[in-house]
Design an enzyme around this catalytic site. Structure first.
Site, mmCIF file in Angstrom:
data_model
loop_
_atom_site.group_PDB
_atom_site.id
_atom_site.type_symbol
_atom_site.label_atom_id
_atom_site.label_comp_id
_atom_site.label_asym_id
_atom_site.label_seq_id
_atom_site.Cartn_x
_atom_site.Cartn_y
_atom_site.Cartn_z
ATOM 1 N N GLY A 8 1.460 -3.627 -3.086
ATOM 2 C CA GLY A 8 0.238 -3.496 -3.864
ATOM 3 C C GLY A 8 -0.824 -4.487 -3.440
ATOM 4 C CE1 TYR A 9 -3.074 -10.873 -1.769
ATOM 5 C CE2 TYR A 9 -2.281 -10.197 0.389
ATOM 6 C CZ TYR A 9 -3.061 -11.022 -0.396
ATOM 7 O OH TYR A 9 -3.854 -11.986 0.187
ATOM 8 N N GLY A 10 -1.413 -5.656 -0.381
ATOM 9 C CA GLY A 10 -2.061 -5.149 0.823
ATOM 10 C C GLY A 10 -2.985 -3.986 0.540
#
Length: 243
Positions: A163-165
């Protein structure tokens, strides 16, 4: 101090994630550049340390403890109202807050961790920006700067960043989209894509003792100041990469 020596003189700048690596370095740099810095973060102790460092080099900063994970649009509206009541203005927002648990294959990512990363790294950033746009629009140099990571450029292959990417890619798309909607006379929207930084977040993905590409967050603090200043007109609607 002259305005030439202080590019943010008499400005009010909100730094979101002010206790983190880049957030802390940028907060001190903004204070040294003449800004009254509002330090937003969820951990009072490190925020207080940044407060002391910023106060030592510039105008007295302000603290605004807030956990982005649990904050609602109403909380961000209240933030904007408090900023207007206390300072009467807002000239810049610098987004540095981030949520990253570590490298994990998407198919094995905990759903709650995925949702938390998307929320903190994208949704909350936008909600806060949306709440502050009316104040920023009244400034003669209103600016929003999104610190955006690039997992591929940071030394990976783009895999396992979850999700961060995905939130980083979405923010890179948000910058030109929002600027196109606000137009040339609206607040300046830009992104800063720094090189690998020696931070706690990066340490969750790379072994610090073998991570020779990473540099100190202070390396990129001056770029944050420049993008928040009126000298960065050519960065409108762009994501700027700094090596």
């Amino acid at each position: 101090m002259s305005t030439a020596a202080a590019p943010l003189q008499d400005r009010v700048v909100l730094v979101v994630g002010a206790a983190g690596g880049l957030g802390a370095a940028a907060s001190v740099a903004c204070a040294a550049a003449g800004a009254t810095v509002v330090l937003l973060g969820r951990k009072p102790a490190p925020l207080n340390r940044v407060y002391d460092a910023a106060k030592a080099v510039g105008p007295g900063p302000a603290l605004y403890p807030l956990d982005l994970e649990g904050a609602s649009p109403d909380d961000f509206d209240e933030l904007a109202q408090r900023l207007e009541a206390e300072f009467g203005r807002l000239d810049g927002v610098l987004h540095c807050a981030a949520e990253f648990k570590g490298l994990t294959p998407l198919q094995h990512t905990d759903p709650a961790d995925f949702a938390r990363a998307i929320h903190v790294d994208l949704t909350a950033r936008w909600w806060l920006t949306q709440a502050c746009l009316p104040l920023l629009s009244r400034s003669d140099a209103g600016a929003v700067v999104f610190a955006i990571d690039d997992p591929v450029r940071a030394g990976g292959a783009g895999a396992f960043w979850g999700g961060y990417g995905l939130a980083q890619a979405a923010q890179a798309a948000l910058v030109p989209m929002l600027q196109a909607e606000l137009g040339a006379d609206g607040p300046r929207i830009s992104g800063l894509r720094p090189g690998p930084m020696r931070t706690g977040l990066r340490a969750r993905a790379f072994q610090p003792n073998t991570d020779f590409k990473a540099r100190a967050p202070e390396t990129y603090a001056a770029a944050c100041v420049e993008l928040l200043s009126s000298a960065a007109a050519d960065a409108r609607g762009r994501v700027v990469e700094i090596d």
